[in-house]
Design an enzyme around this catalytic site. Structure first.
Site, PDB file in Angstrom:
ATOM      1  N   GLY A  90      24.959 -32.026-135.497  1.00 14.80           N
ATOM      2  CA  GLY A  90      24.094 -30.863-135.305  1.00 14.80           C
ATOM      3  C   GLY A  90      23.044 -30.859-136.404  1.00 14.80           C
ATOM      4  O   GLY A  90      22.724 -31.890-136.997  1.00 14.80           O
ATOM      5  N   PHE A  91      22.520 -29.678-136.689  1.00 13.88           N
ATOM      6  CA  PHE A  91      21.456 -29.590-137.696  1.00 13.88           C
ATOM      7  C   PHE A  91      21.942 -30.018-139.081  1.00 13.88           C
ATOM      8  O   PHE A  91      21.277 -30.768-139.782  1.00 13.88           O
ATOM      9  CB  PHE A  91      20.903 -28.162-137.749  1.00 13.88           C
ATOM     10  CG  PHE A  91      20.078 -27.830-136.544  1.00 13.88           C
ATOM     11  CD1 PHE A  91      18.851 -28.439-136.338  1.00 13.88           C
ATOM     12  CD2 PHE A  91      20.528 -26.908-135.602  1.00 13.88           C
ATOM     13  CE1 PHE A  91      18.081 -28.150-135.224  1.00 13.88           C
ATOM     14  CE2 PHE A  91      19.767 -26.614-134.483  1.00 13.88           C
ATOM     15  CZ  PHE A  91      18.539 -27.233-134.290  1.00 13.88           C
ATOM     16  N   GLY A 132      24.657 -31.821-139.884  1.00  7.72           N
ATOM     17  CA  GLY A 132      25.098 -33.213-139.928  1.00  7.72           C
ATOM     18  C   GLY A 132      23.939 -34.193-139.870  1.00  7.72           C
ATOM     19  O   GLY A 132      23.891 -35.169-140.633  1.00  7.72           O
ATOM     20  N   ASP A 135      29.530 -37.294-133.019  1.00  7.89           N
ATOM     21  CA  ASP A 135      29.566 -35.978-132.372  1.00  7.89           C
ATOM     22  C   ASP A 135      30.344 -36.125-131.072  1.00  7.89           C
ATOM     23  O   ASP A 135      30.534 -37.234-130.576  1.00  7.89           O
ATOM     24  CB  ASP A 135      28.149 -35.455-132.082  1.00  7.89           C
ATOM     25  CG  ASP A 135      28.098 -33.934-131.998  1.00  7.89           C
ATOM     26  OD1 ASP A 135      27.626 -33.288-132.955  1.00  7.89           O
ATOM     27  OD2 ASP A 135      28.576 -33.363-130.980  1.00  7.89           O
ATOM     28  N   ARG A 188      27.071 -19.706-137.514  1.00  3.98           N
ATOM     29  CA  ARG A 188      27.026 -18.266-137.258  1.00  3.98           C
ATOM     30  C   ARG A 188      25.865 -17.878-136.349  1.00  3.98           C
ATOM     31  O   ARG A 188      24.864 -18.571-136.293  1.00  3.98           O
ATOM     32  CB  ARG A 188      26.820 -17.515-138.582  1.00  3.98           C
ATOM     33  CG  ARG A 188      28.029 -17.431-139.409  1.00  3.98           C
ATOM     34  CD  ARG A 188      27.814 -16.463-140.533  1.00  3.98           C
ATOM     35  NE  ARG A 188      27.129 -17.060-141.682  1.00  3.98           N
ATOM     36  CZ  ARG A 188      26.782 -16.382-142.768  1.00  3.98           C
ATOM     37  NH1 ARG A 188      27.021 -15.078-142.818  1.00  3.98           N
ATOM     38  NH2 ARG A 188      26.196 -16.972-143.778  1.00  3.98           N
ATOM     39  N   ASN A 200      36.618 -22.794-135.498  1.00  2.00           N
ATOM     40  CA  ASN A 200      36.367 -23.948-136.364  1.00  2.00           C
ATOM     41  C   ASN A 200      37.652 -24.563-136.917  1.00  2.00           C
ATOM     42  O   ASN A 200      37.692 -25.758-137.194  1.00  2.00           O
ATOM     43  CB  ASN A 200      35.396 -23.565-137.484  1.00  2.00           C
ATOM     44  CG  ASN A 200      33.969 -23.477-136.963  1.00  2.00           C
ATOM     45  OD1 ASN A 200      33.713 -23.789-135.793  1.00  2.00           O
ATOM     46  ND2 ASN A 200      33.041 -23.068-137.799  1.00  2.00           N
ATOM     47  N   ASN A 226      32.290 -23.847-141.814  1.00  2.00           N
ATOM     48  CA  ASN A 226      32.647 -22.507-142.277  1.00  2.00           C
ATOM     49  C   ASN A 226      33.779 -21.880-141.472  1.00  2.00           C
ATOM     50  O   ASN A 226      33.969 -22.245-140.319  1.00  2.00           O
ATOM     51  CB  ASN A 226      31.406 -21.608-142.188  1.00  2.00           C
ATOM     52  CG  ASN A 226      30.549 -21.741-143.432  1.00  2.00           C
ATOM     53  OD1 ASN A 226      31.056 -21.664-144.547  1.00  2.00           O
ATOM     54  ND2 ASN A 226      29.259 -21.941-143.243  1.00  2.00           N
ATOM     55  N   ARG A 271      20.406 -21.569-154.285  1.00  2.00           N
ATOM     56  CA  ARG A 271      19.737 -20.359-153.782  1.00  2.00           C
ATOM     57  C   ARG A 271      19.426 -19.406-154.937  1.00  2.00           C
ATOM     58  O   ARG A 271      18.317 -18.864-155.042  1.00  2.00           O
ATOM     59  CB  ARG A 271      20.642 -19.668-152.746  1.00  2.00           C
ATOM     60  CG  ARG A 271      20.645 -20.400-151.431  1.00  2.00           C
ATOM     61  CD  ARG A 271      21.579 -19.785-150.407  1.00  2.00           C
ATOM     62  NE  ARG A 271      21.337 -20.416-149.103  1.00  2.00           N
ATOM     63  CZ  ARG A 271      22.249 -20.513-148.141  1.00  2.00           C
ATOM     64  NH1 ARG A 271      23.455 -20.015-148.307  1.00  2.00           N
ATOM     65  NH2 ARG A 271      21.939 -21.097-147.001  1.00  2.00           N
ATOM     66  N   HIS A 320      32.731 -18.935-151.046  1.00  2.00           N
ATOM     67  CA  HIS A 320      31.444 -19.003-150.370  1.00  2.00           C
ATOM     68  C   HIS A 320      31.413 -17.815-149.428  1.00  2.00           C
ATOM     69  O   HIS A 320      31.677 -17.932-148.247  1.00  2.00           O
ATOM     70  CB  HIS A 320      31.365 -20.311-149.584  1.00  2.00           C
ATOM     71  CG  HIS A 320      30.008 -20.594-149.023  1.00  2.00           C
ATOM     72  ND1 HIS A 320      28.846 -20.403-149.717  1.00  2.00           N
ATOM     73  CD2 HIS A 320      29.628 -21.106-147.817  1.00  2.00           C
ATOM     74  CE1 HIS A 320      27.814 -20.776-148.968  1.00  2.00           C
ATOM     75  NE2 HIS A 320      28.267 -21.191-147.811  1.00  2.00           N
TER      76      HIS A 320
END
Ligand code: APR
Length: 319
Positions: free
Chosen positions: A14-15, A17, A37, A92, A105, A130, A161, A185
Site C-alpha cells: 500500500g502507500f 509499503g 501484497d 485509519r 490488523n 497499527n 513530527r 504511539h
C-alpha cells in the site's frame, strides 16, 4: 561502486509499503528489495515501475514484486530476508483511533508474522502496522523470535513530527532541533522536554510552556491530523522515512540510537512490555543501552504508558 548486499522484504504494497520499498531501493545498499501484497499484480506492477526508475535515480538494487496468499504461497520469494518490514493492515479513516484497527490488523499481522518466521527465520522484523505497540508485541509472539529482533516503528515518526513543529514555529532549520518522545504511539506518547534542544539550548528556554504543550498535543495527534485531511488513508511519507532508516541501521549494523518500540524488561524500572524507548539499532535488532535518566514527571509518564500498553498487549495474544 558501492557494495550492495542483503535482502529486505516489505510486506504490504500500500502507500506505506511502497514508499518504504522505494526509499530502501534508492539507498542502493541492498542487493534485493522484495515487495509483497495479497492483491494480485500490485506488488509486481510497483516493482516493475520502481525498477524502471533505476537508470534515472541511479541505483542498482533490484526490486522484486510477489503476490502472496494467506496460506503462505508466494512467500518463497521472500526467503532468507535479513530484514522484513511489516506494513500489511488497514489504515485509519477520519475519526478512527489506531485502536479501532486492532482486531482486523491482528489477524493480518499474525498470519504475516507466521510466514515471515517460516521463510526468514533469521530476519530482524520491523513492524509498522497499527495499533503499533500491540502489533509489535503480537508479531514478536507469532514469530517466536528473540524479542530484540522485533522492533516497532513509532518513536522515529513522533519525534520527527515534534521536531518539524518546533522548527516551523521558531523558523529554524530542522537540523538545529532535537526532540524526543517515548512511550506509546498514541494517547500515552511521552514527550521528553528534558532531552529537547534547539541549537543546543533547552527547548524551555526558547519556547514558553503553553506553546510547548500545544506542539506536544499536535504531535500526539499528528497522525490523525493527516488522516483528517486525506480522508482516505493515513500518513506515509514521514512514516516510511522512519521505517526505512531503521532498516538501514540494521543493514549497516550502525548502532544508531533511535526511539523505537522494543522489549523493555528492567530498564526504567519497567518490566516485560513492548514500549517506545531509545535503543541502539544494529544487525541484532534493538539493544537497550544505559538509559539517560528522564525527570520524575517524564518517568511517571513512561510508567503510565507501559501499564496502558501492557493491558492491550495481553489482549492481542487472544486475537
Ligand atoms: N499480506 C500482505 N499484504 C496485506 C495483507 C496480508 N495478509 N493484508 C492486507 N495487505 C495489504 C493490503 O492489500 C494493502 O495493499 O496491506 C496494504 C495496506 O496498504 P494501505 O491500505 O495503503 O495502508 P498504508 O497506508 O500502507 O498503511 C499500512 O501502516 O501506518 C499503518 O495504520 C497503518 O496499519 C496501517 C499500515
Amino acid at each position: 561502486m558501492a557494495a550492495r548486499s542483503g535482502k529486505v522484504t516489505v510486506v504490504g504494497a500500500g502507500f506505506y509499503g511502497s514508499t518504504t520499498a522505494q526509499r530502501l531501493a534508492e539507498y542502493d545498499i541492498f542487493e534485493t528489495v522484495v515487495l509483497t501484497d495479497i492483491i494480485e499484480g500490485k506488488p509486481e506492477g510497483l516493482a516493475l515501475d520502481l525498477n524502471q526508475s533505476r537508470p534515472i535515480e541511479g541505483f542498482e538494487t533490484t526490486v522484486v514484486g510477489a503476490t502472496t496468499g494467506t496460506d503462505g504461497s508466494g512467500y518463497e520469494q521472500t526467503a532468507d530476508s535479513d530484514i522484513v518490514v511489516i506494513t500489511a493492515g488497514l489504515p485509519r479513516k477520519p475519526g478512527m483511533s489506531r485502536m479501532d484497527l486492532i482486531e482486523t490488523n491482528a489477524k493480518i499481522v499474525r498470519q504475516v508474522a507466521e510466514n515471515v518466521a517460516k521463510f526468514s527465520p533469521e530476519a530482524v522484523v520491523i513492524v509498522v502496522s497499527n495499533p503499533l505497540d500491540e502489533m509489535t508485541a503480537l508479531a514478536a509472539n507469532a514469530t517466536g523470535f528473540p524479542k530484540q529482533r522485533v522492533i516497532g516503528q513509532a518513536g522515529m515518526l513522533d519525534t520527527a513530527r515534534f521536531t518539524h513543529f518546533v522548527a516551523e514555529t521558531l523558523g529554524v532549520p530542522v537540523a538545529s532541533v532535537r526532540t524526543l518522545t517515548l512511550g506509546s504511539h498514541g494517547d500515552t506518547m511521552v514527550p521528553v522536554p528534558s532531552a529537547c534542544t534547539v541549537d543546543g539550548k533547552p527547548l524551555a528556554d526558547v519556547l514558553d510552556q503553553a506553546k510547548i504543550d500545544e506542539l506536544v498535543d499536535r504531535t500526539r495527534n499528528g497522525g490523525a491530523e493527516v488522516v483528517a485531511l486525506l480522508k482516505t488513508g493515513s500518513a506515509y511519507y514521514a512514516p516510511s522515512a522512519a521505517a526505512a532508516r531503521m532498516a538501514k541501521a540494521v543493514a549497516e549494523d550502525s548502532g544508531a540510537v533511535m526511539p523505537v518500540c522494543t522489549w523493555v524488561d528492567g530498564e526504567y524500572g519497567i518490566s516485560g512490555v513492548f514500549l517506545g524507548v531509545e535503543a541502539e539499532i544494529g544487525a541484532g535488532g534493538a539493544k537497550l543501552f544505559n538509559e539517560p535518566a528522564p525527570t520524575e514527571t517524564e518517568l511517571a509518564g513512561l510508567k503510565a504508558a507501559a501499564e496502558a500498553v501492557r493491558a492491550k498487549q495481553a489482549d492481542v495474544a487472544e486475537l
